[in-house]
Design an enzyme around this catalytic site. Structure first.
Site, PDB file in Angstrom:
ATOM      1  N   CYS A 204       0.856  -1.182   0.000  1.00  0.00           N
ATOM      2  CA  CYS A 204       0.000   0.000   0.000  1.00  0.00           C
ATOM      3  C   CYS A 204       0.893   1.234   0.000  1.00  0.00           C
ATOM      4  O   CYS A 204       2.090   1.140   0.266  1.00  0.00           O
ATOM      5  CB  CYS A 204      -0.876   0.038   1.246  1.00  0.00           C
ATOM      6  SG  CYS A 204      -1.818  -1.470   1.499  1.00  0.00           S
TER       7      CYS A 204
ATOM      8  N   ARG B 272       1.238   1.470  -5.964  1.00  0.00           N
ATOM      9  CA  ARG B 272       1.408   0.506  -4.878  1.00  0.00           C
ATOM     10  C   ARG B 272       0.104  -0.198  -4.509  1.00  0.00           C
ATOM     11  O   ARG B 272       0.108  -1.117  -3.689  1.00  0.00           O
ATOM     12  CB  ARG B 272       1.981   1.215  -3.637  1.00  0.00           C
ATOM     13  CG  ARG B 272       3.352   1.793  -3.848  1.00  0.00           C
ATOM     14  CD  ARG B 272       3.826   2.553  -2.628  1.00  0.00           C
ATOM     15  NE  ARG B 272       4.121   1.681  -1.512  1.00  0.00           N
ATOM     16  CZ  ARG B 272       5.292   1.134  -1.277  1.00  0.00           C
ATOM     17  NH1 ARG B 272       6.302   1.363  -2.075  1.00  0.00           N
ATOM     18  NH2 ARG B 272       5.480   0.361  -0.231  1.00  0.00           N
TER      19      ARG B 272
ATOM     20  N   TRP C  13      -3.767  -1.859  -1.182  1.00  0.00           N
ATOM     21  CA  TRP C  13      -3.701  -3.143  -1.871  1.00  0.00           C
ATOM     22  C   TRP C  13      -4.160  -4.142  -0.824  1.00  0.00           C
ATOM     23  O   TRP C  13      -3.467  -4.407   0.156  1.00  0.00           O
ATOM     24  CB  TRP C  13      -2.272  -3.408  -2.341  1.00  0.00           C
ATOM     25  CG  TRP C  13      -2.010  -4.813  -2.783  1.00  0.00           C
ATOM     26  CD1 TRP C  13      -1.754  -5.898  -1.987  1.00  0.00           C
ATOM     27  CD2 TRP C  13      -1.959  -5.298  -4.116  1.00  0.00           C
ATOM     28  NE1 TRP C  13      -1.558  -7.012  -2.753  1.00  0.00           N
ATOM     29  CE2 TRP C  13      -1.682  -6.687  -4.052  1.00  0.00           C
ATOM     30  CE3 TRP C  13      -2.136  -4.695  -5.366  1.00  0.00           C
ATOM     31  CZ2 TRP C  13      -1.560  -7.474  -5.185  1.00  0.00           C
ATOM     32  CZ3 TRP C  13      -2.008  -5.479  -6.486  1.00  0.00           C
ATOM     33  CH2 TRP C  13      -1.726  -6.853  -6.402  1.00  0.00           C
TER      34      TRP C  13
ATOM     35  N   ASN D 177       1.029   0.016   5.724  1.00  0.00           N
ATOM     36  CA  ASN D 177       1.455  -0.823   4.604  1.00  0.00           C
ATOM     37  C   ASN D 177       2.158  -2.032   5.204  1.00  0.00           C
ATOM     38  O   ASN D 177       3.103  -1.865   5.972  1.00  0.00           O
ATOM     39  CB  ASN D 177       2.428  -0.031   3.711  1.00  0.00           C
ATOM     40  CG  ASN D 177       3.183  -0.915   2.745  1.00  0.00           C
ATOM     41  OD1 ASN D 177       2.645  -1.906   2.254  1.00  0.00           O
ATOM     42  ND2 ASN D 177       4.428  -0.572   2.474  1.00  0.00           N
ATOM     43  N   GLY D 178       1.695  -3.233   4.884  1.00  0.00           N
ATOM     44  CA  GLY D 178       2.364  -4.416   5.413  1.00  0.00           C
ATOM     45  C   GLY D 178       1.387  -5.353   6.088  1.00  0.00           C
ATOM     46  O   GLY D 178       0.176  -5.226   5.932  1.00  0.00           O
TER      47      GLY D 178
ATOM     48  N   GLU E 155      22.778 -20.191  -6.727  1.00  0.00           N
ATOM     49  CA  GLU E 155      22.479 -18.758  -6.799  1.00  0.00           C
ATOM     50  C   GLU E 155      23.595 -17.938  -6.137  1.00  0.00           C
ATOM     51  O   GLU E 155      23.995 -16.895  -6.650  1.00  0.00           O
ATOM     52  CB  GLU E 155      21.115 -18.504  -6.137  1.00  0.00           C
ATOM     53  CG  GLU E 155      20.743 -17.045  -5.903  1.00  0.00           C
ATOM     54  CD  GLU E 155      20.588 -16.220  -7.162  1.00  0.00           C
ATOM     55  OE1 GLU E 155      20.779 -16.754  -8.265  1.00  0.00           O
ATOM     56  OE2 GLU E 155      20.324 -15.015  -7.037  1.00  0.00           O
TER      57      GLU E 155
ATOM     58  N   LYS F 151      25.740 -15.120  -8.052  1.00  0.00           N
ATOM     59  CA  LYS F 151      25.807 -13.725  -7.561  1.00  0.00           C
ATOM     60  C   LYS F 151      27.251 -13.274  -7.428  1.00  0.00           C
ATOM     61  O   LYS F 151      27.604 -12.184  -7.851  1.00  0.00           O
ATOM     62  CB  LYS F 151      25.167 -13.587  -6.180  1.00  0.00           C
ATOM     63  CG  LYS F 151      23.699 -13.523  -6.004  1.00  0.00           C
ATOM     64  CD  LYS F 151      22.953 -12.354  -6.529  1.00  0.00           C
ATOM     65  CE  LYS F 151      22.708 -12.514  -8.008  1.00  0.00           C
ATOM     66  NZ  LYS F 151      21.437 -13.052  -8.401  1.00  0.00           N
TER      67      LYS F 151
ATOM     68  N   GLU G  11      28.999 -12.873 -10.931  1.00  0.00           N
ATOM     69  CA  GLU G  11      28.597 -11.807 -11.842  1.00  0.00           C
ATOM     70  C   GLU G  11      28.987 -10.424 -11.349  1.00  0.00           C
ATOM     71  O   GLU G  11      29.218  -9.538 -12.163  1.00  0.00           O
ATOM     72  CB  GLU G  11      27.114 -11.886 -12.225  1.00  0.00           C
ATOM     73  CG  GLU G  11      26.127 -11.607 -11.154  1.00  0.00           C
ATOM     74  CD  GLU G  11      24.683 -11.710 -11.649  1.00  0.00           C
ATOM     75  OE1 GLU G  11      24.410 -11.440 -12.818  1.00  0.00           O
ATOM     76  OE2 GLU G  11      23.814 -12.065 -10.831  1.00  0.00           O
TER      77      GLU G  11
ATOM     78  N   HIS H 273      32.427 -36.565  -5.049  1.00  0.00           N
ATOM     79  CA  HIS H 273      32.486 -37.169  -6.378  1.00  0.00           C
ATOM     80  C   HIS H 273      33.349 -36.348  -7.342  1.00  0.00           C
ATOM     81  O   HIS H 273      33.217 -36.513  -8.555  1.00  0.00           O
ATOM     82  CB  HIS H 273      31.071 -37.338  -6.935  1.00  0.00           C
ATOM     83  CG  HIS H 273      30.229 -38.264  -6.103  1.00  0.00           C
ATOM     84  ND1 HIS H 273      30.452 -39.619  -6.058  1.00  0.00           N
ATOM     85  CD2 HIS H 273      29.216 -38.019  -5.248  1.00  0.00           C
ATOM     86  CE1 HIS H 273      29.575 -40.186  -5.222  1.00  0.00           C
ATOM     87  NE2 HIS H 273      28.822 -39.222  -4.713  1.00  0.00           N
TER      88      HIS H 273
ATOM     89  N   LYS I 180      20.652  -6.285 -18.063  1.00  0.00           N
ATOM     90  CA  LYS I 180      19.559  -6.638 -17.154  1.00  0.00           C
ATOM     91  C   LYS I 180      18.578  -7.580 -17.842  1.00  0.00           C
ATOM     92  O   LYS I 180      18.090  -8.527 -17.229  1.00  0.00           O
ATOM     93  CB  LYS I 180      18.844  -5.367 -16.689  1.00  0.00           C
ATOM     94  CG  LYS I 180      17.736  -5.610 -15.675  1.00  0.00           C
ATOM     95  CD  LYS I 180      18.307  -6.125 -14.371  1.00  0.00           C
ATOM     96  CE  LYS I 180      17.228  -6.552 -13.387  1.00  0.00           C
ATOM     97  NZ  LYS I 180      17.763  -7.453 -12.344  1.00  0.00           N
TER      98      LYS I 180
HETATM   99  O1  M6R Z   1      14.583 -11.360 -16.668  1.00  0.00           O
HETATM  100  P1  M6R Z   1      14.864 -12.798 -16.362  1.00  0.00           P
HETATM  101  O2  M6R Z   1      14.465 -13.184 -14.974  1.00  0.00           O
HETATM  102  O3  M6R Z   1      14.293 -13.729 -17.370  1.00  0.00           O
HETATM  103  O4  M6R Z   1      16.442 -12.926 -16.432  1.00  0.00           O
HETATM  104  C1  M6R Z   1      17.047 -14.185 -16.327  1.00  0.00           C
HETATM  105  C2  M6R Z   1      18.539 -14.055 -16.107  1.00  0.00           C
HETATM  106  O5  M6R Z   1      19.129 -13.350 -17.163  1.00  0.00           O
HETATM  107  C3  M6R Z   1      18.849 -13.325 -14.797  1.00  0.00           C
HETATM  108  O6  M6R Z   1      18.256 -13.958 -13.698  1.00  0.00           O
HETATM  109  C4  M6R Z   1      20.358 -13.256 -14.561  1.00  0.00           C
HETATM  110  O7  M6R Z   1      20.848 -14.535 -14.301  1.00  0.00           O
HETATM  111  C5  M6R Z   1      20.668 -12.296 -13.414  1.00  0.00           C
HETATM  112  N1  M6R Z   1      21.638 -11.327 -13.840  1.00  0.00           N
HETATM  113  C6  M6R Z   1      21.182 -12.967 -12.200  1.00  0.00           C
HETATM  114  O8  M6R Z   1      21.482 -12.087 -11.187  1.00  0.00           O
END
Ligand code: M6R
Length: 604
Positions: A2, A27, A74, A98-99, A477, A481, A484, A500, A599
């Protein structure tokens, strides 16, 4: 999610509250309302539906007063209606919120037992009653407000008006955002800087756990222990107010902190906290024989966590495939299959191609997306939303936890639809899931451990991440992270796979980050840690307090909040994000725009 606004003004305030709510409509827009303190009374106007309905009402029934609060809703607790619209009032108090207040049911029962009467289905009304009860003890408004919040658990932001206090608005944030605006002899609080754009560009970003009292003299801010605190004032340009970084150095840092709010907003699309029911709008999983999840990168790891949940809770056979590979192996398709794409952007070319491939072969398609107008959202049979808000940092954080939150809710809904759980179990799981925003906020707050750990990781050339069960995708993940944004080579492995092959990599120069909450798998993972330590490896163990008490000698321990295994992937995602972020900062990397990445990847 909200939107909230509060103004201590020097001229009539109701139209300005509405101006601000217009900027907050993104929101939520189930209903809207405002309240003012004037002539020794509190008065409010509320209307169901879009803001224009409230505007029309205010033309018919104008409000006087120079101090007020406003809300655009919301719905979470209670259907969209005038009686459930905010501000909620009790006695001398009006509240916008909100929450989610997790413990509203026992608090409501306690207040009813004392003879208090409730007019709405909202959790918010409980806050109004709690403050009003404290005020009857002859304490000042701020003390009453802080004492009342001490009774409440959950992740939320509030703004409060007190009858008879015509130049005072109180506010607090616990997991949901709240900012203070400084005007010329006027003060403001709101959900974001954008909401305050028409009035001021001088913004104070409250920190987690802060409360605030604004009046004509300025803002008195208190930290989570109710000790007076000072926060810097920032000048925010109109253009940047839309997606601003606030006090944060990078969007990634801000987006890590956005997660309680993002997770909560996402869950509200699937869970009704009053009936304790979970839904999967547009989809009956009883009609689905097999789930095929397609996604890329972080979204595919969310999908892997989803697979654990769909199979264990709902007994629904589920496979997860990297979208870029899916079409090229000519997969065998099942007539009763559902292809579920997961994507923040909804535009990732590989994921879109996999989705279209399925669609062209008559398979029902769905997409879990954060961009609700994206190509995927438009092309699928069923769109499941996440509500993470715009994610600017290339490294996905809040989009990931929102995806995991939504998948957890969908798996619970599927379990009920497929007759695997009864209503009582559905309610129990829903309540557990609703604890996630608060526990994510706690995990973000408890970061005193980060610097020495990040300094150690930053020196490494290679890092291994280990996890078992749903912590295995989190290990993947974590490694992604780190890779990248800090450019350190990292790999995630299932903890049991270590022996293994990857164990050959273990030496004193390779930190091993082990993600192991104290669940049924802890002892097995602990054996893997001992194998590493015995070979001179340096283990960083991310666990909870109970797991820490059994940590093998020699491990560096990071303690995350204890939680049910259902929500452990959400809570334990935070430390791995924070590690990657801090390591990248220490290395001076371009956190939000790492090299070679984009992105949204719209090429194959
Ligand atoms: O927009 P999407 O969720 O489809 O993007 C998928 C991947 O390109 C995205 O998750 C990418 O691995 C990120 N940079 C990870 O942090």
């Amino acid at each position: 999610m909200c939107g909230i606004i509060g103004i201590v003004g020097s001229s009539p305030v109701s139209s300005r509250l509405v101006d601000s709510l217009r900027r907050l409509e993104y929101r939520g827009y189930d209903s809207a309302g405002v309240a003012v303190a004037a002539n020794g009374r509190l008065e409010r106007r509320r209307a169901e539906g879009k803001l224009r309905n409230l505007e029309a009402l205010l033309v018919e029934q104008p409000l006087p007063g120079t101090t007020g609060i406003g809300h655009t809703r919301w719905a979470t607790h209670g259907a969209p209606s005038v009686r459930n619209a905010h501000p909620q009032m009790a006695g001398r108090v009006a509240v916008v919120h909100n929450g989610i207040i997790e413990n509203f049911a026992p608090l409501k029962a306690e207040l009813i037992a004392e003879g208090r009467r409730f007019e709405s289905d909202t959790d918010t009304e409980v806050i109004a009653h709690l403050i009003d009860r404290e005020l009857s003890g002859d304490v000042d408004p701020l003390t009453a407000f802080q004492a009342a919040l001490g009774r409440v658990t959950g992740a939320y932001a509030v703004a409060v008006l007190i009858q008879g206090e015509e130049t005072l608005v109180l506010g607090a944030r616990r997991g949901s955002p709240l900012v203070v605006g400084e005007g010329q002899g006027e003060m403001f609080i709101g959900s974001d800087a954008l909401a305050l754009g028409p009035f001021t560009n001088r913004i104070v970003y409250l920190e987690e756990g802060d409360s605030v009292a604004i009046d004509h003299r300025g803002a008195r801010i208190f930290d989570r222990d109710n000790v007076a605190a000072s926060r810097p004032v920032r000048v925010v340009s109109a253009a940047s107010a839309l997606v601003e970084k606030g006090n944060y150095r990078h969007f990634m840092e801000k987006e890590i902190h956005d997660q309680p709010d993002a997770c909560q907003h996402t869950l509200s699309a699937y869970i009704d906290p009053i009936t304790a029911t979970v839904s999967s709008p547009g989809m009956d999983f009883a009609t689905v024989d097999r789930l095929m999840i397609v996604a890329c990168g972080t979204a595919s790891y969310a999908g892997m966590i989803g697979r654990y949940l769909f199979e264990s809770l709902a007994g629904l056979p589920t496979e997860v495939e990297i979208a870029s590979e899916f079409r090229y192996r000519d997969p065998a398709l099942y007539p009763g299959a559902l292809c579920l794409a997961i994507s923040q952007s909804g535009e990732t070319a590989d994921t879109l191609a996999a989705l279209r491939w399925c669609k062209a072969r008559g398979i029902t398609t769905a997409a879990l997306v954060n961009s609700h107008e994206s190509t995927m959202a438009r092309e699928v049979d069923v769109m499941f939303p996440t509500h993470a808000g715009p994610e600017i940092g290339v490294a996905s954080t809040k989009a990931f936890t929102s995806q995991v939150a939504a998948l957890t809710a969908l798996a619970i809904a599927a379990a009920r639809q497929r007759g695997r759980i009864d209503a009582a179990e559905e309610a129990r799981l829903a309540a557990l899931l609703l604890e996630a925003p608060r526990l994510i906020a706690d995990a973000i707050l408890d970061d005193g451990w980060i610097l020495p750990v990040a300094q150690e990781i930053a020196k490494a050339r290679d890092v291994l991440y280990l996890g078992r069960g749903a912590m295995f995708p989190l290990a993947l993940e974590g490694a992604l992270k780190l890779k990248e944004i800090s450019y350190i080579h990292a790999e995630g492995y299932a903890a049991g796979e270590l022996k293994h092959g990857p164990i050959a990599l273990v030496d004193e120069a390779t930190p091993i980050i082990v993600i192991a909450p104290s669940d049924a798998l802890y002892d097995k993972t602990s054996s893997n840690m001992s194998e590493v330590i015995a070979r001179g490896g340096r283990v960083v163990l991310i666990t909870d307090a109970k797991g820490a008490s059994h940590a093998p000698d020699g491990a560096t321990v990071v303690i995350a909040p204890a939680c049910d295994p259902l929500i452990a992937p959400l809570v334990f995602a935070v430390p791995i994000q924070v590690i990657a972020y801090q390591v990248a900062v220490l290395k001076g990397a371009d956190v939000d725009q790492p090299r070679n990445l984009a992105k949204s990847v719209t090429v194959e």
